[in-house]
Design a protein around this motif. Structure first.
Motif, mmCIF file in Angstrom:
data_model
loop_
_atom_site.group_PDB
_atom_site.id
_atom_site.type_symbol
_atom_site.label_atom_id
_atom_site.label_comp_id
_atom_site.label_asym_id
_atom_site.label_seq_id
_atom_site.Cartn_x
_atom_site.Cartn_y
_atom_site.Cartn_z
ATOM 1 N N PHE A 181 58.759 18.691 13.148
ATOM 2 C CA PHE A 181 58.563 18.827 14.581
ATOM 3 C C PHE A 181 57.616 19.999 14.812
ATOM 4 N N ALA A 182 56.997 20.013 15.994
ATOM 5 C CA ALA A 182 56.014 21.040 16.329
ATOM 6 C C ALA A 182 56.451 21.758 17.591
ATOM 7 N N ILE A 183 56.175 23.055 17.642
ATOM 8 C CA ILE A 183 56.416 23.813 18.861
ATOM 9 C C ILE A 183 55.166 24.614 19.210
ATOM 10 N N GLN A 187 50.422 30.259 19.896
ATOM 11 C CA GLN A 187 50.934 29.918 18.574
ATOM 12 C C GLN A 187 51.396 28.461 18.525
ATOM 13 N N ILE A 188 51.039 27.776 17.433
ATOM 14 C CA ILE A 188 51.496 26.411 17.183
ATOM 15 C C ILE A 188 52.085 26.391 15.781
ATOM 16 N N ILE A 205 51.743 27.246 9.981
ATOM 17 C CA ILE A 205 51.202 27.684 11.268
ATOM 18 C C ILE A 205 49.826 27.045 11.444
ATOM 19 N N CYS A 206 49.583 26.470 12.606
ATOM 20 C CA CYS A 206 48.267 25.879 12.884
ATOM 21 C C CYS A 206 47.287 26.971 13.298
ATOM 22 N N ASN A 255 44.913 33.506 21.502
ATOM 23 C CA ASN A 255 45.701 33.639 22.741
ATOM 24 C C ASN A 255 45.416 32.546 23.760
ATOM 25 N N ASP A 256 45.052 31.373 23.282
ATOM 26 C CA ASP A 256 44.829 30.224 24.162
ATOM 27 C C ASP A 256 46.161 29.494 24.300
ATOM 28 N N GLY A 257 46.915 29.829 25.358
ATOM 29 C CA GLY A 257 48.287 29.372 25.516
ATOM 30 C C GLY A 257 48.448 27.870 25.420
#
Length: 435
Positions: free
Chosen positions: A331-333, A339-340, A353-354, A360-362
């Motif tokens: 799963f991804a958050i 942060q991804i 971590i992607c 900081n691009d929300g």
């Protein structure tokens, strides 16, 4: 999805695209005076005398500084926008305010969008031509969805006014839809169709959940506790509903009996306390559920209750299971700090971590395009596509320049519909994704 409550606070969980002006509370300083102190000499009470003109000049200087700062920010925005390459094949510009809702028809080449201008439109995804206009709403349209078979269209606004339209049997008929049902509930936080039936579900600011059979309007109400129902999602089998509330409660409902099958509240050692934002996700192939909250806590549950918790290194704005659990249970958050992360829920652990191309691009929304490809929509208007196994960026789609609030993917046609605070909706072509 973003839950909103009024036009004033609809973006409470989303960062503003312009900086706030701080220091308002520092304009006045509280001074305590001891009434028993002896009177001071006149010399000690001397104050600087200035004329009204001088005072206005001083205030004007401060205003000039603010104006200069605003001008600098606007110039930076214009510079950034001018450098964005628009890769959309169609841009829909009929809305006059930020666009929050969107959907794609399952058979026809139609899109639906809803906006803060209190309107919703159905339009042709190839040409942008308006096919149907909904003007009855009196508040921001935050939900707009076609039913699973495309027979019905539902739109809902922040105040809880919901309309359902039925597709006319003859496509040549104008208008192509006609209204068959409407309902006024309390302020709405979310709404969606059942995946396999003409059943509409909606959560409310007061905590109640409404389940309607369309078009009869037969209604079941799942009771709340005077705490906003922040999020809801259907289980993989379509028979249960997972919900999360601002008081920290998480519930699993049986939709047929309207009974609570599982509940985790603040008294449970794994439970949440009061929260500001929550998201939920249901695994497609098994009774496994996740709830995440803004401070980064993850709660893992089955039908029988909680089984584990984990703590992300960042806040949680959105969450999504990978479509297949055959090989990897992923799963991804995504978070508002950009942060991804990809997690393995069989081990309750972080996998990778992607690598976001813009710091900081929300992240406002996450969806999986296939088993190993995840797409993140951002506050700066980017659509970033990552390989979930390695965390590397595969490609990105550009064209929007402010927050992307919602997006929908049609894998059969390889098109993506997105809507934004920049008042537009866009259609993008998705390149081949590979395995």
């Amino acid at each position: 999805m973003l839950q909103k409550h009024s036009k004033e606070d609809m973006l409470e969980n989303t960062p503003p695209h312009r900086p706030d002006i701080d220091g308002e509370d520092e304009m006045f300083e509280e001074i305590e005076v001891d009434g028993n102190e002896p009177p001071q000499d006149d010399d000690e009470l001397e104050m600087e005398e200035i004329t009204l003109a001088e005072l206005e000049a001083r205030l004007g200087m401060q205003d000039d500084d603010d104006d200069e700062n605003d001008a600098e920010e606007e110039a930076k925005d214009r510079e950034r926008i001018s450098q964005i390459k628009d890769e959309a094949v169609v841009t829909f510009k009929k809305h006059t305010a930020p666009v929050f809702a969107c959907g794609l028809h399952p058979q026809n080449s139609w899109a639906v969008t809803g906006s803060e201008d209190d309107k919703a439109y159905v339009w042709d995804v190839a040409t942008g031509e308006v096919l149907f206009e909904i003007v009855e709403h009196k508040d921001t349209v935050t939900e707009a969805h076609f039913s699973h078979d495309g027979l019905y269209l539902a739109t809902g606004d922040l105040s809880g006014e919901i309309f359902v339209f039925k597709l006319n049997e003859q496509k040549e008929e104008n208008p192509i839809f006609h209204k068959v049902w409407e309902y006024s509930m309390s302020d709405m936080t979310w709404m969606f169709w059942h995946r396999g039936a003409h059943v509409l579900l909606a959560g409310s600011d007061s905590g109640e959940i409404y389940v309607w059979r369309i078009p009869s309007g037969d209604c079941k109400i799942l009771p709340g506790e005077s705490s906003r129902c922040e999020a809801g999602e259907l289980s993989g089998d379509g028979k249960k509903l997972l919900t999360a509330y601002i008081n920290g409660t998480v519930r699993l409902w049986d939709l047929k009996s309207c009974q609570v099958l599982m509940e985790v509240n603040e008294q449970h050692p794994m439970g949440f306390q009061e929260i500001t934002h929550a998201v939920v996700a249901c695994e497609k192939d098994s009774p496994f559920y996740i709830c995440g909250e803004a401070n980064g806590k993850l709660l893992f549950c089955t039908n029988n209750g909680p089984v584990s918790t984990a703590q992300a290194d960042h806040g949680i704005e959105c969450i999504a299971f990978a479509p297949s659990s055959a090989q990897f249970k992923l799963f991804a958050i995504g978070s508002l700090d950009g942060q991804i992360s990809i997690w393995d829920y069989s081990k309750y652990s972080l996998r990778t971590i992607c690598e976001s191309p813009v710091p900081n691009d929300g992240v406002l929304g996450i969806k999986w395009l296939n088993d190993f490809t995840v797409l993140a929509a951002t506050t700066q208007g980017n659509l970033n596509v990552f390989d979930a196994r390695t965390g590397t960026l595969k490609f990105k789609l550009t064209g929007h320049y402010y927050h992307i609030y919602e997006f929908v993917y049609n894998p059969t046609e390889s098109i993506l519909l997105s809507v934004s605070e920049d008042n537009t909706a866009k259609i993008f072509r998705i390149p081949p994704l590979g395995e």
